[in-house]
Write a protein that holds these residues in place. Structure first.
Motif, PDB file in Angstrom:
ATOM      1  N   ARG A  39       0.698  -1.306   0.015  1.00  0.00           N
ATOM      2  CA  ARG A  39       0.097  -0.092   0.022  1.00  0.00           C
ATOM      3  C   ARG A  39       0.849   1.232  -0.257  1.00  0.00           C
ATOM      4  O   ARG A  39       0.527   2.322  -0.676  1.00  0.00           O
ATOM      5  CB  ARG A  39      -0.996   0.001   1.356  1.00  0.00           C
ATOM      6  CG  ARG A  39      -1.863   1.332   1.465  1.00  0.00           C
ATOM      7  CD  ARG A  39      -2.648   1.129   2.650  1.00  0.00           C
ATOM      8  NE  ARG A  39      -1.782   1.554   3.728  1.00  0.00           N
ATOM      9  CZ  ARG A  39      -1.189   0.810   4.763  1.00  0.00           C
ATOM     10  NH1 ARG A  39      -1.618  -0.320   4.755  1.00  0.00           N
ATOM     11  NH2 ARG A  39      -0.211   1.115   5.709  1.00  0.00           N
ATOM     12  N   ASP A  40       1.836   1.374   0.900  1.00  0.00           N
ATOM     13  CA  ASP A  40       2.658   2.338   0.872  1.00  0.00           C
ATOM     14  C   ASP A  40       3.583   2.572  -0.405  1.00  0.00           C
ATOM     15  O   ASP A  40       3.833   3.898  -0.903  1.00  0.00           O
ATOM     16  CB  ASP A  40       3.704   2.222   2.285  1.00  0.00           C
ATOM     17  CG  ASP A  40       3.181   2.113   3.481  1.00  0.00           C
ATOM     18  OD1 ASP A  40       2.077   2.564   3.474  1.00  0.00           O
ATOM     19  OD2 ASP A  40       3.819   1.802   4.374  1.00  0.00           O
ATOM     20  N   ASP A  72       2.649   1.525  -3.439  1.00  0.00           N
ATOM     21  CA  ASP A  72       1.647   2.069  -4.478  1.00  0.00           C
ATOM     22  C   ASP A  72       1.247   3.682  -4.289  1.00  0.00           C
ATOM     23  O   ASP A  72       1.159   4.333  -5.188  1.00  0.00           O
ATOM     24  CB  ASP A  72       0.369   1.184  -4.333  1.00  0.00           C
ATOM     25  CG  ASP A  72       0.780  -0.116  -4.771  1.00  0.00           C
ATOM     26  OD1 ASP A  72       1.571  -0.441  -5.568  1.00  0.00           O
ATOM     27  OD2 ASP A  72      -0.288  -0.845  -4.488  1.00  0.00           O
ATOM     28  N   GLN A  73       0.908   3.888  -3.035  1.00  0.00           N
ATOM     29  CA  GLN A  73       0.775   5.296  -2.650  1.00  0.00           C
ATOM     30  C   GLN A  73       2.154   6.295  -3.010  1.00  0.00           C
ATOM     31  O   GLN A  73       1.771   7.228  -3.591  1.00  0.00           O
ATOM     32  CB  GLN A  73       0.380   5.837  -1.326  1.00  0.00           C
ATOM     33  CG  GLN A  73      -0.801   5.126  -0.936  1.00  0.00           C
ATOM     34  CD  GLN A  73      -1.037   5.089   0.420  1.00  0.00           C
ATOM     35  OE1 GLN A  73      -0.056   5.571   1.364  1.00  0.00           O
ATOM     36  NE2 GLN A  73      -2.454   5.028   1.112  1.00  0.00           N
TER      37      GLN A  73
END
Length: 122
Positions: free
Chosen positions: A90-91, A93-94
């Motif tokens: 998630r990190d 991708d962000q």
């Protein structure tokens, strides 16, 4: 040095002759260097790395000529970092999305900086 030993084995990389450049793009060299540095710091063993990279290269849709080799290299690194709890997907991708927005917001010819991301809170 493991990284230099690997670079000296150019013929082992898919689609490369001994006199061909090892990296087609700067990001490929950076991804390579990150893997070597993280291994040298003890984050993972070479057998863990080989297993992660092998799993990526064996994914359906991999190019037979190996032109996507470093894309698999990067995907393996991202998955290994997530599995180790170092950089959750998630990190990553962000952050990738933030860099993409920054690239689109940066005037042509100017250096891309994360601060150029219109959603950057700083």
């Amino acid at each position: 040095m493991p990284g230099r030993a690997i670079l000296n084995r150019r013929e082992a990389l898919p689609g490369l002759s001994a006199d061909a450049p090892v990296f087609a793009e700067p990001w490929q060299a950076e991804a390579f260097a990150m893997v070597v540095a993280l291994h040298e710091r003890g984050l993972f063993s070479w057998s863990e790395w080989a297993e992660a990279l092998s799993a990526e290269v064996k994914q359906p849709g991999a190019a037979e000529d190996g032109h996507d080799y470093y894309a698999h290299w990067l995907a393996a690194l991202e998955k290994l970092l997530a599995a180790k709890g170092v950089a959750p997907s998630r990190d990553v991708d962000q952050l990738a999305a933030a860099w993409q927005r920054a690239a689109h917001a940066t005037p042509h010819g100017k250096p891309i900086a994360l601060e150029n991301d219109p959603l950057h809170g700083g």
